[in-house]
Motif scaffolding. Structure first.
Motif, PDB file in Angstrom:
ATOM      1  N   ASN A   1       6.601   8.962  -0.701  1.00  0.00           N
ATOM      2  CA  ASN A   1       5.484   9.064  -1.654  1.00  0.00           C
ATOM      3  C   ASN A   1       4.268   9.722  -0.976  1.00  0.00           C
ATOM      4  O   ASN A   1       4.224   9.869   0.236  1.00  0.00           O
ATOM      5  CB  ASN A   1       5.143   7.641  -2.143  1.00  0.00           C
ATOM      6  CG  ASN A   1       4.178   7.659  -3.302  1.00  0.00           C
ATOM      7  OD1 ASN A   1       4.138   8.605  -4.089  1.00  0.00           O
ATOM      8  ND2 ASN A   1       3.367   6.616  -3.426  1.00  0.00           N
ATOM      9  N   LYS A   2       3.320  10.101  -1.804  1.00  0.00           N
ATOM     10  CA  LYS A   2       2.037  10.679  -1.351  1.00  0.00           C
ATOM     11  C   LYS A   2       2.240  12.051  -0.713  1.00  0.00           C
ATOM     12  O   LYS A   2       1.573  12.391   0.267  1.00  0.00           O
ATOM     13  CB  LYS A   2       1.295   9.728  -0.392  1.00  0.00           C
ATOM     14  CG  LYS A   2       1.158   8.303  -0.933  1.00  0.00           C
ATOM     15  CD  LYS A   2       0.189   7.460  -0.145  1.00  0.00           C
ATOM     16  CE  LYS A   2       0.200   6.005  -0.629  1.00  0.00           C
ATOM     17  NZ  LYS A   2      -0.728   5.125   0.048  1.00  0.00           N
TER      18      LYS A   2
ATOM     19  N   SER B   1       2.998  10.297  -6.541  1.00  0.00           N
ATOM     20  CA  SER B   1       2.776   9.480  -7.740  1.00  0.00           C
ATOM     21  C   SER B   1       1.471   9.862  -8.411  1.00  0.00           C
ATOM     22  O   SER B   1       1.248   9.515  -9.565  1.00  0.00           O
ATOM     23  CB  SER B   1       2.739   7.994  -7.366  1.00  0.00           C
ATOM     24  OG  SER B   1       3.922   7.649  -6.727  1.00  0.00           O
ATOM     25  N   VAL B   2       0.631  10.584  -7.684  1.00  0.00           N
ATOM     26  CA  VAL B   2      -0.640  10.997  -8.282  1.00  0.00           C
ATOM     27  C   VAL B   2      -0.462  12.269  -9.116  1.00  0.00           C
ATOM     28  O   VAL B   2      -0.898  12.332 -10.268  1.00  0.00           O
ATOM     29  CB  VAL B   2      -1.706  11.199  -7.176  1.00  0.00           C
ATOM     30  CG1 VAL B   2      -2.942  11.903  -7.721  1.00  0.00           C
ATOM     31  CG2 VAL B   2      -2.106   9.854  -6.585  1.00  0.00           C
TER      32      VAL B   2
ATOM     33  N   GLY C   1       0.793  -1.230   0.000  1.00  0.00           N
ATOM     34  CA  GLY C   1       0.000   0.000   0.000  1.00  0.00           C
ATOM     35  C   GLY C   1       0.823   1.277   0.000  1.00  0.00           C
ATOM     36  O   GLY C   1       0.265   2.383   0.036  1.00  0.00           O
ATOM     37  N   ALA C   2       2.157   1.169  -0.022  1.00  0.00           N
ATOM     38  CA  ALA C   2       2.995   2.377  -0.010  1.00  0.00           C
ATOM     39  C   ALA C   2       2.846   3.164  -1.312  1.00  0.00           C
ATOM     40  O   ALA C   2       3.137   4.364  -1.363  1.00  0.00           O
ATOM     41  CB  ALA C   2       4.458   1.995   0.201  1.00  0.00           C
ATOM     42  N   GLY C   3       2.385   2.477  -2.353  1.00  0.00           N
ATOM     43  CA  GLY C   3       2.182   3.153  -3.636  1.00  0.00           C
ATOM     44  C   GLY C   3       3.206   2.763  -4.694  1.00  0.00           C
ATOM     45  O   GLY C   3       3.441   3.511  -5.647  1.00  0.00           O
ATOM     46  N   LYS C   4       3.772   1.554  -4.571  1.00  0.00           N
ATOM     47  CA  LYS C   4       4.803   1.123  -5.518  1.00  0.00           C
ATOM     48  C   LYS C   4       4.293   1.084  -6.960  1.00  0.00           C
ATOM     49  O   LYS C   4       4.901   1.648  -7.860  1.00  0.00           O
ATOM     50  CB  LYS C   4       5.318  -0.291  -5.153  1.00  0.00           C
ATOM     51  CG  LYS C   4       6.063  -0.358  -3.849  1.00  0.00           C
ATOM     52  CD  LYS C   4       6.479  -1.771  -3.517  1.00  0.00           C
ATOM     53  CE  LYS C   4       5.323  -2.711  -3.270  1.00  0.00           C
ATOM     54  NZ  LYS C   4       4.470  -2.367  -2.139  1.00  0.00           N
ATOM     55  N   SER C   5       3.148   0.415  -7.153  1.00  0.00           N
ATOM     56  CA  SER C   5       2.639   0.266  -8.522  1.00  0.00           C
ATOM     57  C   SER C   5       2.263   1.626  -9.109  1.00  0.00           C
ATOM     58  O   SER C   5       2.539   1.888 -10.285  1.00  0.00           O
ATOM     59  CB  SER C   5       1.433  -0.666  -8.547  1.00  0.00           C
ATOM     60  OG  SER C   5       1.798  -1.898  -8.008  1.00  0.00           O
ATOM     61  N   THR C   6       1.665   2.478  -8.295  1.00  0.00           N
ATOM     62  CA  THR C   6       1.291   3.807  -8.785  1.00  0.00           C
ATOM     63  C   THR C   6       2.555   4.595  -9.134  1.00  0.00           C
ATOM     64  O   THR C   6       2.612   5.307 -10.134  1.00  0.00           O
ATOM     65  CB  THR C   6       0.468   4.561  -7.708  1.00  0.00           C
ATOM     66  OG1 THR C   6      -0.456   3.656  -7.115  1.00  0.00           O
ATOM     67  CG2 THR C   6      -0.276   5.739  -8.290  1.00  0.00           C
TER      68      THR C   6
ATOM     69  N   ASP D   1       1.372  14.722  -1.863  1.00  0.00           N
ATOM     70  CA  ASP D   1       0.177  15.550  -2.073  1.00  0.00           C
ATOM     71  C   ASP D   1      -0.721  15.516  -0.841  1.00  0.00           C
ATOM     72  O   ASP D   1      -1.473  16.443  -0.553  1.00  0.00           O
ATOM     73  CB  ASP D   1      -0.605  15.077  -3.316  1.00  0.00           C
ATOM     74  CG  ASP D   1      -0.960  13.603  -3.261  1.00  0.00           C
ATOM     75  OD1 ASP D   1      -2.133  13.270  -3.310  1.00  0.00           O
ATOM     76  OD2 ASP D   1      -0.044  12.760  -3.146  1.00  0.00           O
TER      77      ASP D   1
END
Ligand SMILES: Nc1nc2c(ncn2[C@@H]2O[C@H](COP(=O)(O)OP(=O)(O)OP(=O)(O)O)[C@@H](O)[C@H]2O)c(=O)[nH]1
Length: 399
Positions: free
Chosen positions: A211-212, A276-277, A42-47, A214
């Motif tokens: 990450n994240k 990443s967003v 859920g850390a956002g690797k794929s994103t 934002d």
């Protein structure tokens, strides 16, 4: 093509180390850099991978992507090589009677037995092609990995994958962190300890990717990393740090000591904040990657080559030793049973069995490049690797 078993029972305990020395090698200047993305679930690797993928596409430099997560349901990018084409993770869970974590680990162990093919494909597809003044080729290879990061701290396959990749290409670990979830000092520290153990295991240039941003800017984390007192202050104000008499609790002293250790670890890291967003910080991330390439070549490569030479020498010695012992055994056998030795000669009509299936059925599973070859791929057949007498189920275990 026929589906096959994972490996013979004896070879299933530890996946074989791909022989990278036999692969065709690209000249150092042409070699793409590999970004190994690791991080908690859920850390956002794929994103993040999708974000850097689209950034590279916008620069006309599409990366070569490997998905190593056998259990991912949705991927926001198209991988060139996808573990899901080779290992059916649900079947692994069923056949070996495993839960989701054991299933992922075993699936990765099975995939690792084919990793020499993966490396060959990456080498081939990432090779530069010069047409006139233009040079076409992949400058970046990206690995997306499962959120079970213990794969990289204790499993054989994690180490084999990172070692094999890093022996073939300049490599860097991008450790993706969920910044909003790290705003409590204890969570921050536990995430940093994970990062530290991954650095220790992979021994590769390391970028902490907050990450994240934002949702939560990462400045607080930078302050904690660079100002020891600031982190101690955050710890002191954190709930549960004093007992009923107002004395620091055991946990507080422990965290204090650990933060002293981490202070040293922080000195060897690069950090970037990204979203990443929104795409914020991606440019800075690539600056850190480019700096890591230099670091890899000057500081890490000599160690990697030294370690590889030692590994190869040990392997050679072990082979030579077992060959000598086998020859001695044969000699004794022949002396003791001359008639059997006479019968046991190779006959012309037996033919050359080089291409024959040896029964473990492992030879025919081919890793495919999804973007170039036919899809779907060919699963490693796990249905035959079940029970072995009283020994119970044998499944690929980390070494
Ligand atoms: N706001 C925000 N959300 C993000 C960002 N990056 C990822 N997310 C969200 O975080 C969640 C998890 O993202 P994933 O990319 O699936 O995370 P992962 O690390 O690949 O997860 P696993 O596959 O479980 O290991 C998703 O809901 C994403 O939309 C970001 O930069 N900002």
């Amino acid at each position: 093509m026929a589906s096959t078993t994972p490996a013979s029972s004896s070879s299933m305990s530890v996946p074989p180390i791909p022989n990278v020395s036999t692969l065709p090698s690209l000249s150092a200047a042409k070699k793409p850099i590999t970004i190994i993305t690791i991080g908690m679930a859920g850390a956002g690797k794929s994103t993040f991978v999708q974000r850097i993928n689209s950034h590279l596409h916008s620069k006309d430099s599409p990366p070569y992507i490997l998905n190593l997560d056998p259990a991912v349901a949705f991927m926001p990018f198209e991988a060139n090589i996808d573990i899901r084409d080779t290992v059916n993770y649900k079947e692994v869970m069923k056949q070996y009677n495993l839960g989701p974590n054991g299933g992922i680990l075993t699936a990765l162990n099975l995939f690792t037995t084919k990793f020499d093919q993966v490396l060959e494909l990456v080498e081939k597809r990432s090779d530069s092609v010069e047409l006139g003044l233009l040079v076409f080729g992949r400058t970046y290879v990206i690995l997306d990995t499962p959120g079970q990061i213990e794969i990289f701290t204790w499993s054989a396959s994690g180490a084999i994958i990172t070692d094999a990749i890093a022996s073939s290409f300049p490599s860097v670990v991008a450790y993706v962190i969920d910044t909003p979830r790290c705003s409590a000092p204890a969570t921050f520290m536990s995430n940093m300890l994970y990062a530290c153990s991954i650095l220790y295991k992979t021994k590769l240039p390391f970028i902490l990717v907050f990450n994240k941003t934002d949702v939560q800017p990462h400045e607080f984390a930078l302050e904690w990393m660079h100002d020891f007192e600031a982190f101690q202050e955050a710890l002191a104000t954190h709930e549960g740090n004093r007992d009923a008499d107002g004395e620091p609790t055991y946990m507080n002293s422990l965290m204090h000591s650990m933060s002293l250790v981490l202070d040293e670890f922080y000195k060897h890291l690069k950090t970037v904040g990204v979203s990443s967003v929104t795409g914020d910080g991606i440019k800075e991330f690539f600056e850190a990657v480019d700096a890591s390439r230099e670091e890899y070549e000057t500081q890490y490569l000599p160690d990697i080559e030294r370690a590889r030479a030692v590994r190869e020498k040990t392997l050679e010695d072990a082979k030579a030793d077992s060959m000598t012992r086998m020859m001695k055994d044969l000699e004794v056998d022949r002396e003791n049973f001359p008639e059997a030795a006479e019968r046991d000669r190779w006959a012309e009509e037996d033919g050359d069995d080089e291409d024959e299936d040896d029964g473990d059925g492992d030879e025919e599973t081919n890793i495919i490049d999804r973007t170039e070859d036919g899809w779907p791929g060919e699963y490693i057949d796990v249905t035959r690797a079940q029970r072995h007498g009283d020994e119970g189920i044998r499944w690929p275990r980390p070494g």
